[in-house]
Motif scaffolding. Structure first.
Motif, PDB file in Angstrom:
ATOM      1  N   SER A 162     -45.202 -38.065  71.236  1.00  0.00           N
ATOM      2  CA  SER A 162     -46.125 -37.027  70.797  1.00  0.00           C
ATOM      3  C   SER A 162     -47.575 -37.490  70.820  1.00  0.00           C
ATOM      4  N   PRO A 163     -48.385 -36.852  71.633  1.00  0.00           N
ATOM      5  CA  PRO A 163     -49.804 -37.233  71.668  1.00  0.00           C
ATOM      6  C   PRO A 163     -50.441 -37.089  70.285  1.00  0.00           C
ATOM      7  N   ALA A 164     -50.004 -36.097  69.522  1.00  0.00           N
ATOM      8  CA  ALA A 164     -50.580 -35.879  68.194  1.00  0.00           C
ATOM      9  C   ALA A 164     -50.320 -37.067  67.284  1.00  0.00           C
ATOM     10  N   PHE A 165     -49.269 -37.810  67.542  1.00  0.00           N
ATOM     11  CA  PHE A 165     -48.915 -38.914  66.663  1.00  0.00           C
ATOM     12  C   PHE A 165     -49.836 -40.114  66.818  1.00  0.00           C
ATOM     13  N   LYS A 166     -50.586 -40.158  67.905  1.00  0.00           N
ATOM     14  CA  LYS A 166     -51.474 -41.311  68.167  1.00  0.00           C
ATOM     15  C   LYS A 166     -52.426 -41.540  66.986  1.00  0.00           C
ATOM     16  N   ALA A 167     -52.818 -40.466  66.312  1.00  0.00           N
ATOM     17  CA  ALA A 167     -53.747 -40.577  65.180  1.00  0.00           C
ATOM     18  C   ALA A 167     -53.159 -41.401  64.030  1.00  0.00           C
ATOM     19  N   LYS A 169     -50.630 -43.832  64.477  1.00  0.00           N
ATOM     20  CA  LYS A 169     -49.847 -44.940  64.999  1.00  0.00           C
ATOM     21  C   LYS A 169     -50.302 -46.308  64.498  1.00  0.00           C
ATOM     22  N   ARG A 217     -45.569 -24.662  64.806  1.00  0.00           N
ATOM     23  CA  ARG A 217     -45.056 -23.884  65.934  1.00  0.00           C
ATOM     24  C   ARG A 217     -43.592 -24.119  66.247  1.00  0.00           C
TER      25      ARG A 217
END
Ligand code: IPM
Ligand code: MG
Length: 378
Positions: A162-167, A169, A217
């Motif tokens: 998930s790209p959103a999870f990079k924040a 990590k 979503r």
């Protein structure tokens, strides 16, 4: 000859014990042909045994037609651990709400919470409110899949997927926590269907689907999409939808716009408290947890430790829960006798517990209701 029904009787603790005593007075009055079997559940059993919902009570629930449940004290995980008997401390025992476990273990997927303003209740927000909440009862943020310290493996997988999870990590494993909101198509479908079936049976005009699909979503999106598909099978019933935040506002602004509400678990928890408050507060909030085989009926209030032993809380929520149990068992005539008696006592205005501005006790309220039960002569 044995009794027609076996009912598990689970008072729990705190005022749970008192309101259940009150409900029993009314059930006895309508002479339900039942054997009531006491089940151990509650804080006492957590402290003594490390389990507030012991295996023997689980076994009992496998062998009854229905259960009545009072209330249970819960405390935060760390406080709970300190209250264990010394032999059980430091063994990694984690307190989990017994009612949530019961709902999941027995697949009690429908949480049904009718919120009706009985005429002349001084606590009614407005006269005439009649809202029925269907809350999904086994999934969502209540899935129980949670991480206080996040395993590295999970962190790396999420970062990859998930790209959103990079924040998140680079945070250390104890610097964040994860609670999984899990909603399934099956789980969403069956609760929405239950709401529409109810609407059809009781000639209700509209089902409102509550969600937050514009932000959450995946899960709420699934719930909402599933609901729209189910609604097609009920063309005579109107369906609309609302985001949970707007729903709370509109519900207060114009409760008469709403009829049946259906929501995933946590939103259903929230809107059912709000709806209960509009018809008198938690002293009037009754709740049914219904699955394919078992129904567990309870007031939606907690154990109210500060009132324990005073016999002052309003037993009407529990008495109405007993009425729901009778309906579910098919004893609708007895259920109606109880509901009519509750309505008559409220309308009469003579017997009132402290929340209603009076000083009658839990038991006096129950006796007044029992006294109005129009039981047919034998
Ligand atoms: C309810 C209660 C429970 C819930 C608590 C006691 C776990 O608030 O029945 O609404 O959150 O479901
Ligand atoms: Mg609640």
């Amino acid at each position: 000859m044995g009794n027609k029904y076996k009912i598990a009787w689970l008072p729990g603790d705190g005022v749970g014990v008192e309101v259940m005593e009150a409900a029993k007075i009314v059930l006895d009055r309508v002479a339900l042909d039942a054997e009531y079997i006491h089940g151990d559940i509650g804080w006492e059993f957590w402290c003594k045994e490390g389990d507030s919902f012991p295996a023997r009570t689980i076994d009992l629930l496998k062998n009854v037609n229905a259960a009545m449940f009072g209330a249970i004290t819960s405390k935060p995980v760390k406080t709970a651990e300190k209250e264990l008997v010394p032999e059980l401390q430091g063994k990694g025992m984690v307190y989990r709400s017994p009612i949530v476990r019961m709902r999941q273990m027995f697949g009690l997927y429908t949480c049904l919470r009718p919120c009706k303003a009985y005429p002349n209740n001084p606590l009614n927000y407005k006269e005439g409110i009649d809202i029925v909440v269907f809350r999904e009862n086994t999934e969502d943020l209540y899935s129980g899949v949670e991480f206080n310290t996040v395993p590295e493996k999970l962190r790396d997988t999420l970062a990859e997927l998930s790209p959103a999870f990079k924040a998140f990590k680079d945070l250390k494993s104890d610097e964040y926590a994860i609670s999984c909101k899990i909603n399934t198509r099956k789980g969403s479908e069956r609760i929405v269907r239950a709401a529409f079936e109810f609407a059809r049976k009781f000639n209700r005009k509209k089902v409102t689907v509550v969600h937050k699909a514009n932000v959450v979503r995946a899960t709420d999106g699934l719930f909402f999409e599933t609901a729209k598909a189910v609604a097609k099978d009920y063309p005579e019933i109107k369906m609309d939808d609302a985001n949970i935040d707007a729903m709370t506002m509109w519900l207060l602004k114009n409760p008469f716009n709403y009829d049946v509400l259906v929501a995933p678990n946590l939103y259903g928890d929230i809107i059912s408290d709000l709806s209960a408050q509009m018809v008198g507060g938690l002293g009037f909030g009754c709740s049914a947890n219904i699955g394919a085989k078992l129904g567990v009926f309870e007031p939606s209030h907690g154990s109210a430790p500060k009132y324990t032993g005073q016999y002052k809380v309003n037993p009407i929520a529990t008495i109405l829960a007993a009425k729901m149990m009778l309906d579910w068992l098919g004893e609708t005539a007895k259920g109606k006798i109880i509901e009519d008696a509750v309505a008559e006592v409220i309308a009469g205005g003579k017997v009132r517990t402290y929340d209603m501005g009076g000083s009658d006790t839990t038991i006096q309220m129950a006796q007044a209701i029992a006294g109005k039960c129009a039981v047919p002569a034998k």
